[in-house]
Design an enzyme around this catalytic site. Sequence first.
Site, short mmCIF file in Angstrom:
data_model
loop_
_atom_site.label_atom_id
_atom_site.label_comp_id
_atom_site.label_asym_id
_atom_site.label_seq_id
_atom_site.Cartn_x
_atom_site.Cartn_y
_atom_site.Cartn_z
CB CYS A 230 -0.37 -2.64 3.10
SG CYS A 230 -1.62 -1.33 3.09
CB CYS B 59 -6.34 -1.88 5.36
SG CYS B 59 -5.06 -1.25 4.25
CB CYS C 232 2.00 0.29 -12.15
SG CYS C 232 2.74 1.89 -12.29
#
Length: 131
Positions: free
Chosen positions: A48, A99, A120
């Site tokens: 991330c 998060c 996706c």
Amino acid sequence: MTDELPTTDAQWRERLTPEQYRILRKAGTERPFTGVYDDCKDPGTYRCAGCGSALFASTDKYDSRSGWPSFVAPADDDAVELRREGLILRRTEVRCATCDSHLGHVFDDGPRERGGRRFCINSAALDLDRA
């Protein structure tokens, strides 16, 4: 990086680029075929961009020809959260479980032999930790 997550909008704006902020915090989408990871074949772990949590393994990435990086599954069942969205166009949003950043969407048109799902994901939502 996950130890000190921003708690305010201003802190998120400081941490992220304008494009990352628009996608991760405002649920935006990058234009197809423009992301740095769309055609990337390097091995590693996709993390991330907001918090550094491991999200997807490069071994689960495939070329969906959709214009965005596509994966058949998250790295771990607890890595992402799925949320139904939309009243007319029903989609399932993919968010970082750590998060709560918007990553992209999951669809049921992935490779059948690998579970049938296509995660996706926006390139701007990811950082590749190359192996």
